[in-house]
Write a protein that holds these residues in place. Structure first.
Motif, PDB file in Angstrom:
ATOM      1  N   LEU A  82       0.842  -1.204   0.000  1.00 34.74           N
ATOM      2  CA  LEU A  82       0.000   0.000   0.000  1.00 34.74           C
ATOM      3  C   LEU A  82       0.876   1.253   0.000  1.00 34.74           C
ATOM      4  O   LEU A  82       1.021   1.899  -1.019  1.00 34.74           O
ATOM      5  CB  LEU A  82      -0.972  -0.016   1.177  1.00 34.74           C
ATOM      6  N   ARG A  83       1.431   1.617   1.146  1.00 34.71           N
ATOM      7  CA  ARG A  83       2.440   2.674   1.253  1.00 34.71           C
ATOM      8  C   ARG A  83       3.333   2.262   2.407  1.00 34.71           C
ATOM      9  O   ARG A  83       2.893   1.577   3.319  1.00 34.71           O
ATOM     10  CB  ARG A  83       1.806   4.040   1.605  1.00 34.71           C
ATOM     11  N   ARG A  88       0.957   0.834  11.018  1.00 34.81           N
ATOM     12  CA  ARG A  88       0.378   1.769  11.997  1.00 34.81           C
ATOM     13  C   ARG A  88      -0.864   1.199  12.654  1.00 34.81           C
ATOM     14  O   ARG A  88      -1.308   1.680  13.685  1.00 34.81           O
ATOM     15  CB  ARG A  88       0.040   3.104  11.338  1.00 34.81           C
ATOM     16  N   PHE A  89      -1.454   0.151  12.061  1.00 42.24           N
ATOM     17  CA  PHE A  89      -2.640  -0.473  12.652  1.00 42.24           C
ATOM     18  C   PHE A  89      -2.290  -1.709  13.482  1.00 42.24           C
ATOM     19  O   PHE A  89      -3.177  -2.410  13.954  1.00 42.24           O
ATOM     20  CB  PHE A  89      -3.655  -0.829  11.561  1.00 42.24           C
ATOM     21  N   TYR A 144       7.764  15.097   2.110  1.00 39.48           N
ATOM     22  CA  TYR A 144       6.824  16.004   1.468  1.00 39.48           C
ATOM     23  C   TYR A 144       5.841  16.547   2.492  1.00 39.48           C
ATOM     24  O   TYR A 144       5.398  15.824   3.385  1.00 39.48           O
ATOM     25  CB  TYR A 144       6.037  15.287   0.359  1.00 39.48           C
ATOM     26  N   PHE A 180       2.790  20.149   2.907  1.00 36.00           N
ATOM     27  CA  PHE A 180       2.250  21.388   2.344  1.00 36.00           C
ATOM     28  C   PHE A 180       3.162  22.550   2.712  1.00 36.00           C
ATOM     29  O   PHE A 180       3.790  22.543   3.759  1.00 36.00           O
ATOM     30  CB  PHE A 180       0.837  21.649   2.879  1.00 36.00           C
ATOM     31  N   LYS A 239      -1.682  13.778  -5.588  1.00 38.19           N
ATOM     32  CA  LYS A 239      -2.225  15.095  -5.923  1.00 38.19           C
ATOM     33  C   LYS A 239      -1.383  15.718  -7.031  1.00 38.19           C
ATOM     34  O   LYS A 239      -0.195  15.412  -7.163  1.00 38.19           O
ATOM     35  CB  LYS A 239      -2.174  15.994  -4.691  1.00 38.19           C
ATOM     36  N   GLU A 286      -0.011  18.544  -7.290  1.00 33.39           N
ATOM     37  CA  GLU A 286       1.174  19.309  -6.886  1.00 33.39           C
ATOM     38  C   GLU A 286       2.282  18.421  -6.313  1.00 33.39           C
ATOM     39  O   GLU A 286       3.368  18.898  -6.027  1.00 33.39           O
ATOM     40  CB  GLU A 286       0.799  20.410  -5.892  1.00 33.39           C
ATOM     41  N   VAL A 287       1.981  17.117  -6.130  1.00 37.80           N
ATOM     42  CA  VAL A 287       3.003  16.221  -5.597  1.00 37.80           C
ATOM     43  C   VAL A 287       3.756  15.565  -6.757  1.00 37.80           C
ATOM     44  O   VAL A 287       3.140  15.036  -7.682  1.00 37.80           O
ATOM     45  CB  VAL A 287       2.376  15.124  -4.701  1.00 37.80           C
ATOM     46  N   LYS A 313      -8.620   6.564   5.871  1.00 34.97           N
ATOM     47  CA  LYS A 313      -7.814   5.957   6.935  1.00 34.97           C
ATOM     48  C   LYS A 313      -6.714   5.065   6.397  1.00 34.97           C
ATOM     49  O   LYS A 313      -5.644   4.969   6.970  1.00 34.97           O
ATOM     50  CB  LYS A 313      -8.706   5.099   7.842  1.00 34.97           C
ATOM     51  N   LEU A 314      -7.030   4.354   5.307  1.00 35.30           N
ATOM     52  CA  LEU A 314      -6.094   3.311   4.886  1.00 35.30           C
ATOM     53  C   LEU A 314      -5.678   3.394   3.418  1.00 35.30           C
ATOM     54  O   LEU A 314      -4.493   3.432   3.109  1.00 35.30           O
ATOM     55  CB  LEU A 314      -6.713   1.927   5.163  1.00 35.30           C
ATOM     56  N   LEU A 315      -6.667   3.434   2.513  1.00 39.82           N
ATOM     57  CA  LEU A 315      -6.329   3.276   1.092  1.00 39.82           C
ATOM     58  C   LEU A 315      -5.567   4.461   0.522  1.00 39.82           C
ATOM     59  O   LEU A 315      -4.784   4.307  -0.416  1.00 39.82           O
ATOM     60  CB  LEU A 315      -7.603   3.011   0.274  1.00 39.82           C
ATOM     61  N   SER A 316      -5.795   5.668   1.067  1.00 34.10           N
ATOM     62  CA  SER A 316      -5.035   6.816   0.569  1.00 34.10           C
ATOM     63  C   SER A 316      -4.437   7.568   1.744  1.00 34.10           C
ATOM     64  O   SER A 316      -4.906   7.447   2.873  1.00 34.10           O
ATOM     65  CB  SER A 316      -5.938   7.757  -0.230  1.00 34.10           C
ATOM     66  N   ASN A 317      -3.392   8.303   1.492  1.00 32.53           N
ATOM     67  CA  ASN A 317      -2.806   9.191   2.489  1.00 32.53           C
ATOM     68  C   ASN A 317      -3.185  10.615   2.091  1.00 32.53           C
ATOM     69  O   ASN A 317      -2.666  11.134   1.101  1.00 32.53           O
ATOM     70  CB  ASN A 317      -1.281   9.015   2.518  1.00 32.53           C
ATOM     71  N   PRO A 318      -4.092  11.251   2.839  1.00 34.70           N
ATOM     72  CA  PRO A 318      -4.625  12.559   2.441  1.00 34.70           C
ATOM     73  C   PRO A 318      -3.558  13.651   2.297  1.00 34.70           C
ATOM     74  O   PRO A 318      -3.824  14.670   1.664  1.00 34.70           O
ATOM     75  CB  PRO A 318      -5.592  12.910   3.579  1.00 34.70           C
ATOM     76  N   VAL A 319      -2.384  13.453   2.866  1.00 31.62           N
ATOM     77  CA  VAL A 319      -1.322  14.460   2.709  1.00 31.62           C
ATOM     78  C   VAL A 319      -0.861  14.532   1.258  1.00 31.62           C
ATOM     79  O   VAL A 319      -0.591  15.600   0.732  1.00 31.62           O
ATOM     80  CB  VAL A 319      -0.114  14.148   3.619  1.00 31.62           C
ATOM     81  N   ILE A 320      -0.788  13.384   0.615  1.00 33.86           N
ATOM     82  CA  ILE A 320      -0.192  13.354  -0.723  1.00 33.86           C
ATOM     83  C   ILE A 320      -1.134  12.840  -1.814  1.00 33.86           C
ATOM     84  O   ILE A 320      -0.844  13.003  -2.996  1.00 33.86           O
ATOM     85  CB  ILE A 320       1.093  12.479  -0.741  1.00 33.86           C
TER      86      ILE A 320
END
Lengths: 236, 81
Positions: free
Chosen positions: A57-58, A64-65, A148, A150, B13, B15-16, B65-72
């Motif tokens: 995933l990443r 983390r879980f 990275y 903001f 995103k 911008e990333v 929570k899991l599938l995406s990381n909202p930061v990037i």
């Protein structure tokens, strides 16, 4: 003092961290299995490097879980000292104890080499024993080390003094070519706002004896030992 | 109960920096496919379940929570019956 080293499935620097704590620093050390919910009265928790859950995933997204992370987050929020190294840093970002994200190195290659770290603040519990005006020679080994965040949050990190280590050259200057992965602001390591949680991509536990190529990582661990020795011993 | 499938698309995103997309674009150019400019990469997930009223909220939860990381990353959900 006591170091607790968490082992996730896929951790591979847990023994290095344990050995540094136990045999080089002569401190208490204990492995903590990721399914445990107890931190075994550790003073410092180390989330070690590796490829927890295969980096699926990443990096750090699944670890983390793990059950132990609930205890680690609670410990950190109460002021407990936590260090995440490499994959451990990625886990700290994914669980929200530190801000931002680590993305793929800008050149797409796995980077495995020595780097020089400029210590941006010598007054923290992680850096009080670091020599002033001299960079730390500490190796990196990662594919996803490109910090990275903001622009506004980068500004906050800077203004709050949360950027602790930046990539530099052998003279300790941030220069063209000293950034090995494309990290914004040359970031190699940051702390949380309260200064008790540190995440860093370089591996201080791999640089604790001259025979390993460098013992500069000791400065970081010694800073912690100094911090806890000054503190009154735990009751009971 | 109606069976549904949620297809979740996750991408970086705009911008990333997307080094993978950039490298793929470079390879395409080297292969002679010069008409394509930028390439952005991403991934998708298929979630199968029975339809229920709160499904959309549950999917949004798992996405952030899991599938995406909202930061990037951002995500988009497509429902297929």
């Amino acid at each position: 003092m006591k170091f607790g080293v968490v082992t996730f499935p896929g951790s591979n620097c847990d023994y290095d961290a344990y050995t540094a704590a136990k045999f080089t620093l002569n401190q208490e050390a204990e492995f903590l299995w990721h399914k445990s919910e107890s931190l075994a009265n550790s003073d410092v928790i180390i989330l070690p490097g590796g490829f927890s859950y295969g980096d699926y995933l990443r990096s750090g997204a699944i670890a983390r879980f793990s059950p132990i992370m609930k205890a680690v987050v609670k410990f950190a929020e109460a002021g407990g000292v936590v260090i995440g190294i490499c994959n451990g840093f990625q886990i700290l970002l994914e669980c929200g104890l530190l801000p931002g994200a680590l993305i793929r190195n800008s050149h797409l290659r796995f980077a495995c080499k020595y780097t020089y770290l400029k210590v941006e603040d010598h007054s923290t519990i992680f850096t009080s024993d670091c020599p002033v005006g001299q960079p730390l020679k500490i190796p990196i080994a990662h594919g996803d080390g490109n910090y990275y965040n903001f622009q506004a949050d980068l500004k906050d990190l800077k203004n709050n003094g949360q950027i602790l280590f930046t990539y530099a050259d052998a003279n300790g200057q941030n220069s063209n070519g000293s950034n090995p992965n494309g990290s914004l602001l040359d970031i190699a390591g940051i702390t949380n706002r309260d200064g008790n949680v540190l995440g860093m991509m370089p591996h201080p536990e791999r640089a604790v004896e001259k025979i390993l190529g460098s013992d500069d990582g000791l400065h970081i661990f010694n800073s912690l030992v100094t911090h806890f020795e000054k503190r009154p011993a735990r009751a009971g | 109960m109606k069976k549904v499938k949620a297809i979740v698309y996750v991408r970086l995103k705009d911008e990333v920096l997307d080094p993978q997309g950039k490298t793929i674009a470079l390879a395409m150019e080297n292969m002679g496919y010069k008409e394509f400019g930028a390439v952005r990469s991403g991934r998708f997930f298929e979630l199968e379940c029975d339809s229920f009223p709160e499904l959309q909220n549950r999917i949004d939860e798992i996405c952030t929570k899991l599938l995406s990381n909202p930061v990037i990353e951002t995500y988009r959900v497509e429902m297929v019956s």
